[in-house]
Design a protein around this motif. Structure first.
Motif, PDB file in Angstrom:
ATOM      1  N   HIS A 131      -0.087   4.263   4.092  1.00 61.49           N
ATOM      2  CA  HIS A 131       0.137   2.839   4.347  1.00 61.49           C
ATOM      3  C   HIS A 131       1.275   2.316   3.471  1.00 61.49           C
ATOM      4  O   HIS A 131       2.193   1.642   3.953  1.00 61.49           O
ATOM      5  CB  HIS A 131      -1.127   2.029   4.052  1.00 61.49           C
ATOM      6  CG  HIS A 131      -2.363   2.527   4.724  1.00 61.49           C
ATOM      7  ND1 HIS A 131      -3.624   2.113   4.348  1.00 61.49           N
ATOM      8  CD2 HIS A 131      -2.552   3.396   5.758  1.00 61.49           C
ATOM      9  CE1 HIS A 131      -4.536   2.695   5.106  1.00 61.49           C
ATOM     10  NE2 HIS A 131      -3.908   3.491   5.966  1.00 61.49           N
ATOM     11  N   ASP A 132       1.173   2.625   2.168  1.00 60.56           N
ATOM     12  CA  ASP A 132       2.206   2.170   1.236  1.00 60.56           C
ATOM     13  C   ASP A 132       3.572   2.753   1.601  1.00 60.56           C
ATOM     14  O   ASP A 132       4.595   2.053   1.555  1.00 60.56           O
ATOM     15  CB  ASP A 132       1.846   2.589  -0.191  1.00 60.56           C
ATOM     16  CG  ASP A 132       0.692   1.790  -0.779  1.00 60.56           C
ATOM     17  OD1 ASP A 132       0.420   0.686  -0.285  1.00 60.56           O
ATOM     18  OD2 ASP A 132       0.066   2.274  -1.740  1.00 60.56           O
ATOM     19  N   GLN A 133       3.562   4.030   1.957  1.00 56.32           N
ATOM     20  CA  GLN A 133       4.832   4.679   2.277  1.00 56.32           C
ATOM     21  C   GLN A 133       5.484   4.038   3.493  1.00 56.32           C
ATOM     22  O   GLN A 133       6.699   3.771   3.488  1.00 56.32           O
ATOM     23  CB  GLN A 133       4.614   6.170   2.521  1.00 56.32           C
ATOM     24  CG  GLN A 133       5.911   6.941   2.758  1.00 56.32           C
ATOM     25  CD  GLN A 133       5.695   8.435   2.757  1.00 56.32           C
ATOM     26  OE1 GLN A 133       4.672   8.940   2.319  1.00 56.32           O
ATOM     27  NE2 GLN A 133       6.667   9.158   3.263  1.00 56.32           N
ATOM     28  N   TRP A 134       4.699   3.779   4.538  1.00 58.61           N
ATOM     29  CA  TRP A 134       5.273   3.098   5.704  1.00 58.61           C
ATOM     30  C   TRP A 134       5.858   1.753   5.296  1.00 58.61           C
ATOM     31  O   TRP A 134       6.985   1.394   5.675  1.00 58.61           O
ATOM     32  CB  TRP A 134       4.204   2.866   6.786  1.00 58.61           C
ATOM     33  CG  TRP A 134       4.663   1.807   7.732  1.00 58.61           C
ATOM     34  CD1 TRP A 134       5.578   1.938   8.736  1.00 58.61           C
ATOM     35  CD2 TRP A 134       4.308   0.410   7.685  1.00 58.61           C
ATOM     36  NE1 TRP A 134       5.802   0.713   9.330  1.00 58.61           N
ATOM     37  CE2 TRP A 134       5.045  -0.237   8.699  1.00 58.61           C
ATOM     38  CE3 TRP A 134       3.443  -0.345   6.885  1.00 58.61           C
ATOM     39  CZ2 TRP A 134       4.929  -1.608   8.946  1.00 58.61           C
ATOM     40  CZ3 TRP A 134       3.334  -1.711   7.122  1.00 58.61           C
ATOM     41  CH2 TRP A 134       4.069  -2.316   8.141  1.00 58.61           C
ATOM     42  N   ALA A 135       5.114   0.971   4.519  1.00 58.49           N
ATOM     43  CA  ALA A 135       5.555  -0.381   4.174  1.00 58.49           C
ATOM     44  C   ALA A 135       6.890  -0.355   3.447  1.00 58.49           C
ATOM     45  O   ALA A 135       7.805  -1.120   3.785  1.00 58.49           O
ATOM     46  CB  ALA A 135       4.495  -1.076   3.313  1.00 58.49           C
TER      47      ALA A 135
END
Length: 453
Positions: free
Chosen positions: A343-347
């Motif tokens: 999730h963090d990486q996508w954001a």
């Protein structure tokens, strides 16, 4: 909003840049010890926009040197490990861990050429599974007494992951308490008993309520940010009712680290380390205050999610992070699976290789971001003026930086200010390895000891 020049100032870290010069005043995570296999203890490292070779020689000494051989520029990452150092495969020149050339075998007998050759080398120290390098000039600083450094190896597990964007936007997600209620929202809660090794899945301290339920149902935290001797303390408050408030205490550890609670018994200390301006690694220590860490289980959990040797997430931009619209409708806010690192990486990757901060609009919930950027600019300016920045420590001052304290729990709406300290002190005093109590937390709970005694 900020100007492009201001954005460049706080994001660009190549040699000679203001932020790059500041970053080189600190120890930087360079590799996991696990990356130096017994069969081949040599690895190429790109760090702060420079290329190095990291190795462990046959006598167990670590060395970090510029990657190009000073003879004719061949790649030392393909060199041969020997008892005394690393030998270039091109002409056999041998370098010890300090960078000194100790053999030039193709030269005539009696040649003293090697005595005049020294490859640029850098100090390396190992801390609980991570190899740290110092790329600056002069004597390196001392290590602070963070929990992840003080705890024994049995109670610390180390891992890393690749993120394909600038280090600053990757770091900023870790000091943003508001995003967890949305980006990491799960529509169903797991049994906290099965939460070992998973972030945001255990129950908050003092309750059987899963963190996922609290984050989902109370999505407007009150955020307090205060400066500390190590960076910033960030406290997010989510009022459950008039009597109870969820308190989450996290920390920004300058320059590019943070420390957050993972469960009652475990914390994460994490750095977002620039590979170059457009890529970074997160390096994390998982530190236990209770039982020894189950390292085998932690490693297996993460190797299901990351591919070696680059430690790249199996869900990434090439496969749309595993996005599933049906999952987004029914079980997760993002539709990108259960791993919050994805999730963090996508954001942060979705912002671009380097976020264009000239186009952003910050709100009240971004106050930690605003404070950190201000702190970052101040420290860059200090280094440019010839001064030492925050958290550049000598041996004496390093002993004063302990902890820092973290907590995730539900306490009284009146009195939460000491509640979180009591929880942190309690687990520290019960820790089998003698976890130190930070001085400010010790002072904040002194009245409780007086009442007890």
């Amino acid at each position: 909003m900020m100007s492009q020049a201001q954005n460049d100032l706080i994001t660009r870290i190549a040699p000679g840049t203001p932020a790059g010069e500041m970053m080189r005043r600190y120890w930087q995570p360079a590799a996991l010890v696990d990356e130096l296999s017994p069969e081949r203890p040599v690895v190429a490292v790109r760090l702060l926009g420079q290329d190095f070779v990291l190795f462990r020689d046959g006598s167990g000494r670590y060395g970090l040197m510029d990657r190009d051989c000073p003879h004719r520029g061949a790649d030392l990452a393909y060199g041969r490990i020997e008892a005394d150092g690393l030998r270039c495969a091109f002409h056999g020149w041998l370098f010890d861990a300090t960078g000194q050339c100790i053999q030039t075998p193709a030269e005539p007998v009696g040649s003293t050429l090697c005595q005049r050759i020294r490859q640029k080398a850098y100090p390396v120290q190992e801390r609980n599974g991570i190899l740290f390098a110092y790329l600056g000039e002069g004597e390196p600083p001392a290590f602070p007494e963070l929990d992840c450094f003080v705890a024994p190896q049995t109670h610390v597990f180390a891992f890393k992951g690749l993120i394909e964007c600038n280090w600053l936007q990757a770091l900023e997600v870790g000091i943003d308490p508001a995003h967890a209620s949305f980006l990491h929202r799960f529509f169903e809660d797991e049994d906290p008993a099965d939460a070992y090794g998973k972030q945001f899945r255990s129950a908050s301290s003092g309750t059987d309520l899963p963190m996922t339920k609290i984050l989902r149902e109370y999505d407007r935290p009150i955020i307090n940010v205060e400066r500390t001797e190590y960076g910033l303390r960030i406290i997010a408050l989510r009022e459950i009712d008039e009597q109870r408030t969820h308190v989450r205490v996290t920390n920004q550890v300058f320059p590019h680290g943070f420390m957050i609670p993972m469960s009652h018994d475990m914390t994460i200390t994490q750095w977002h380390v620039p590979i170059d301006d457009e890529n970074c690694y997160w390096y994390a220590f998982f530190t236990s205050y209770g039982a020894p860490v189950d390292k085998e289980k932690m490693r297996e959990q993460r190797l299901e999610l990351f591919e070696l040797p680059l430690y790249k997430s199996r869900r990434n931009k090439t496969n749309e992070y595993g996005f599933d619209p049906h999952e987004q409708e029914s079980s997760t806010y993002t539709g990108m699976g259960l791993d919050i690192n994805v999730h963090d990486q996508w954001a942060v990757e979705s912002m671009g290789a380097i976020q264009d901060r000239t186009r952003e609009h910050l709100g009240q919930s971004d106050k930690a971001i605003v404070q950190y950027r201000r702190l970052l600019r101040e420290q860059i300016e200090k280094v440019a003026a010839g001064e030492e920045p925050l958290m550049w420590l000598d041996s004496r001052s390093a002993k004063a930086i302990q902890g820092p304290a973290t907590m995730d729990g539900i306490g009284p709406s009146r009195g939460w200010e000491t509640f979180w300290m009591e929880v942190d002190v309690g687990r520290r005093r019960a820790a089998p390895w003698g976890a130190p109590v930070p001085a400010d937390v010790e002072a904040g709970t002194a009245h409780l000891r007086l009442v007890t005694h």
